[in-house]
Design a protein around this motif. Structure first.
Motif, PDB file in Angstrom:
ATOM      1  N   SER A 149       1.743   2.118  -3.097  1.00  0.00           N
ATOM      2  CA  SER A 149       0.884   2.331  -4.237  1.00  0.00           C
ATOM      3  C   SER A 149       0.788   1.263  -5.070  1.00  0.00           C
ATOM      4  O   SER A 149       0.547   1.185  -6.506  1.00  0.00           O
ATOM      5  N   GLN A 161       0.727  -1.240   0.058  1.00  0.00           N
ATOM      6  CA  GLN A 161      -0.083  -0.021  -0.058  1.00  0.00           C
ATOM      7  C   GLN A 161       0.989   1.305  -0.051  1.00  0.00           C
ATOM      8  O   GLN A 161       0.564   2.259  -0.620  1.00  0.00           O
ATOM      9  N   PHE A 192      -4.534  -1.955  -9.736  1.00  0.00           N
ATOM     10  CA  PHE A 192      -6.030  -1.506  -9.712  1.00  0.00           C
ATOM     11  C   PHE A 192      -6.024  -0.684 -11.066  1.00  0.00           C
ATOM     12  O   PHE A 192      -7.170  -0.897 -11.870  1.00  0.00           O
ATOM     13  N   LEU A 193      -5.499   0.355 -11.268  1.00  0.00           N
ATOM     14  CA  LEU A 193      -5.488   1.163 -12.529  1.00  0.00           C
ATOM     15  C   LEU A 193      -5.410   0.632 -13.574  1.00  0.00           C
ATOM     16  O   LEU A 193      -5.968   0.501 -14.818  1.00  0.00           O
ATOM     17  N   ASP A 248      -0.629  -1.671  -4.773  1.00  0.00           N
ATOM     18  CA  ASP A 248      -2.234  -2.201  -5.185  1.00  0.00           C
ATOM     19  C   ASP A 248      -2.751  -1.115  -6.244  1.00  0.00           C
ATOM     20  O   ASP A 248      -3.782  -1.728  -6.900  1.00  0.00           O
ATOM     21  N   VAL A 249      -2.540   0.137  -5.848  1.00  0.00           N
ATOM     22  CA  VAL A 249      -3.195   0.971  -6.743  1.00  0.00           C
ATOM     23  C   VAL A 249      -2.954   1.147  -8.141  1.00  0.00           C
ATOM     24  O   VAL A 249      -3.696   1.091  -9.194  1.00  0.00           O
ATOM     25  N   ILE A 250      -1.450   0.748  -8.233  1.00  0.00           N
ATOM     26  CA  ILE A 250      -1.232   0.675  -9.632  1.00  0.00           C
ATOM     27  C   ILE A 250      -1.666  -0.461 -10.385  1.00  0.00           C
ATOM     28  O   ILE A 250      -2.162  -0.503 -11.531  1.00  0.00           O
TER      29      ILE A 250
END
Lengths: 516, 516
Positions: free
Chosen positions: B477, B474, B483-484, B479-481
């Motif tokens: 980022s 987290q 997700f995106l 997980d964000v990458i």
């Protein structure tokens, strides 16, 4: 005690250490925050020259300083009318969706930018005045990076720059100082996120973080052109501001979410004015219930009639007295516990022991005054950083927030009664206030000390990280990662080839033996 | 003036604000740095309890405090002998390669660790003393994270912890505080790199940065076990120290390379002792040429005879007098300009106007005293952080460095004459000294203020970044990458499928039409 300390400093250090300081402030509340520091610097014997446009909202002469003005191609009336226009648009149109709010914000920022750029041209293209400034031979410039004029002037004069800001729409302080801001817990401006974000919020925040350089490019497009013209080289505001000696950040971690800092950032929090004894009678007459202060900041003194009625109806139903900065029409049956005023001595009132709550738009000055005096807030964010300020205080349990767009008397009453009657708001605010006030050195003294430091040492080179000498690829170690991968691949390749070679040699021998 | 300020503070604040402070210091020069702060805290009316082992190198009673001791399963003689042994190994064996030096360092660190852990067990497994400490009901603990004992005790007592350190072998301050340290310009400890690194150095530094968590795991392996035992849960030192209220970092950016900081880090620089009038006659007799101070720190007072001869021969050839802390054998024809002493009043001598140079091993105390008084240095790094300190000062042009392993009289003479006769060393050192001394508040007062702050507010929660609540994925980022990317792939997939569907529909129609 802080002033005693300063007085001793003044007596002992004498004027031998005094320097020559150029000050190029920004308008509105920005100037109100910078003025006490500038005056103190002058009082301590420094030669302080404040350069301001002939037309401005709030800027004017200050004590212990020299003020120089220059003509600009707009009038104070035009400036005022244009800004009032923007606020009326924001207050009247129903912009309840986030995207619509953001669009309205961008449009209003563009209007503001127009004046900011005309102001910059007014000074920077004024050859006589620029020549005069050069002749002063200043030791440093103190300016507000919200407007590009001071930064460009400082770069032109080749003097160390001290930037004082609350926050910047495209986060130029973070970009220019190369301050790390991990998107996972440092919310970007105008996202209205806290430092605890879910996956979706962190996704939006990461995209916003990656887009910040482009946002600055858009915002500074014309300023970059002006800078390039004045400096006679290809220049950008982000690059000019990366030469900053120091950044004064006018916030405090009692409000701001904790995040990394750079060595040349000085948290100077908020400076505050002295208390006076105005309005004593009205507020003392409020008895045990006390009173509420209500203002939407220096820019908004008038609400549309329908909106104003919502407030009058709510105030009629509370036992507290209300002091409200309001210049709009007053209904005939206005409640008796409400006192309307053209101007409020906000800090004085918030410092009064009988104050129970503060209804505010959430501007930086107001919230820091509220926190300083430990007064719970009801927040009605309108513009700019106010929506972000809301998050910082609501998440600490010291404020309630409402939307001005779908406000009703009931909603206002619920929020107001909550912050007044639920003891936890006052308790948490008192705690926050204690932390905020407990400092080893007063904000004013800190700002004065570091400005003089920059003048004494011709900058603050020892605080400049080597990051400024790296390009984007180097800073993020992408070349190093490529290099390490290359080594890895080479090692694997050579090892595999060697093994295969040995294997073939052995295999051939075995085959030969077998044949024999 | 600072003490006047403190005196005023003392008179006005009285003992109403006084708190109860537990102090668990670390041995050697670490205690020398913490002692003045502890004494000042006691003098200001706080109840300060210092807890130390019965056997130690330098720890003992301090003024205005209560000292409690506990038995440990080693003697002072054993401790001294073991450390002397380590230094002799380092000084006598030829460890000129970097790898050999690093190995010697790891081995010596392990020996040190053994005593550190036995000390930790001495306190933490002493049930009577631990119970007594619990009964004190302390407001905070001030300790040195170089040894795990204080951190574990603070966690056990559930009190806010203030960690004071110079630097840490595995960079636990950076890891535990989640302070960003971009490998591209923040050199890791013991690399001896500056903040300007080439591709190879940045590669080594990146690998070192990535390995730091493992280095801490190795270094704290046994300490983690002790912590888990004492706290009755799975604990690690990195996690325990991540609960720090504040980090006092005993450095200054006049020496340290500028790098990001966290809000709960307070740079308290170095505190200094007062000057006295010893040795006045010898140093005044040095005439216009002045004198040189030479010491290799509190741990090394004796050099192997061959090494010592190198120094005697060099000193014979300079016009300056030399004050040398040396207890080894003295050759018969020792030069007259050399005065040998068992102990040197280092700070007093460096503050003398006739001092010309300081030959030092580069320990933190020594270099800060050298910088404070503006004395150019010749550095002979032996151990620990000394090799890194060298880089910080040589890169600023205020010191010359030599290797103790292949030292000759000629090399020493060249370096010594350079820093004495080449005016640029003195000039740059004077500049650095001015920057170092120019502070808004004295280091001692700053440390005292923030320790009392933690006691007053039961910690410093408002300075704790939300980063501590994120896991590694987290925080970065990742997980964000993911997700995106998922969204991107889905959008592309749906778009392509839709286009293909439409295309086929149209195509079929065309075909049908054609057929018709």
């Amino acid at each position: 005690m802080a002033s005693l300390w300063l007085l001793l400093g003044l007596l002992l250090s004498s004027s031998a250490e005094a320097g020559k300081l150029l000050v190029i402030p920004s308008d509105g509340s920005h100037w109100l925050g910078m003025k006490p520091i500038v005056e103190e610097l002058g009082r301590r014997g420094n030669q302080v020259v404040v350069v301001i446009p002939e037309a401005s909202l709030s800027m004017g002469p200050s004590e212990h300083t020299t003020t120089l003005t220059y003509p600009v191609n707009y009038t104070k009336a035009e400036l005022k009318a244009s800004i009032a226009d923007e606020f009326n648009t924001i207050l009247s149109i129903d912009i309840s969706t986030d995207l619509a709010k953001f669009q309205a914000f961008i449009i209003s920022l563009d209007v503001l930018q127009m004046f900011i750029l005309r102001n910059a041209e007014g000074l920077l293209f004024n050859k006589d005045l620029m020549k005069k400034l050069q002749e002063y031979n200043f030791d440093a410039v103190l300016t507000d990076p919200f407007e590009p004029v001071g930064a460009i002037a400082g770069e032109y004069l080749s003097i160390p720059a001290v930037y004082m800001l609350i926050n910047h729409p495209c986060g130029v302080d973070t970009l220019s100082s190369q301050c790390p801001a991990p998107a996972s817990y440092v919310p970007q401006a105008f996202t209205h996120f806290t430092d605890r974000m879910n996956l979706w919020q962190r996704s939006v925040n990461l995209v916003r973080t990656l887009l910040q350089p482009m946002a600055c490019e858009r915002m500074f497009a014309r300023a970059d052109e002006i800078a390039s013209h004045v400096l006679q080289r290809k220049a950008s505001m982000v690059e000019i501001m990366s030469h900053a000696a120091l950044w004064f950040l006018r916030f405090d971690f009692a409000v701001e979410f904790p995040r990394p800092l750079m060595p040349n950032m000085v948290m100077i929090g908020a400076t505050k004015g002295p208390l006076t004894k105005e309005l004593e009678e009205f507020v003392n007459g409020s008895g045990e219930h006390g009173f509420v202060v209500f203002t939407l900041g220096s820019m908004v003194s008038q609400l549309p009639e329908a909106k104003a009625r919502v407030f009058f109806e709510a105030f009629r139903q509370i036992p507290q007295r209300v002091l409200w900065r309001h210049t709009g029409p007053v209904p005939e049956n206005a409640p008796k516990n409400v006192k309307l005023m053209k101007w409020l001595p906000q800090n004085d009132l918030l410092g009064h022991p009988k104050v129970k709550a503060f209804i505010t738009h959430g501007g930086s000055h107001g919230i820091y005054e509220g926190i300083y005096h430990g007064v719970p807030l009801v927040m009605l964010p309108l513009f700019g950083d106010q929506g972000d300020n809301v998050q910082r205080l609501v998440s600490r349990g010291v404020a309630e927030t409402l939307s001005i767009y779908d406000l009703t008397s009931e909603k206002l009453l619920v929020a107001l009664r909550k912050v007044i009657n639920d003891k936890s708001y006052k308790e948490k605010m008192t705690e926050l206030s204690a932390i905020h006030r407990d400092r080893p050195i007063e904000p004013l003294d800190l700002a004065v000390f570091w400005t003089e430091f920059v003048m004494r040492h011709k900058g603050a080179v020892h605080l400049r990280p080597a990051a400024h000498e790296l390009n984007w690829i180097q800073y993020h170690s992408l070349d190093v990662i490529g290099f390490l991968l290359l080594i890895l691949v080479t090692v694997i390749f050579v090892t595999v080839k060697s093994c295969m070679f040995c294997f073939r040699k052995c295999f051939k021998k075995t085959q030969k033996k077998k044949k024999e």
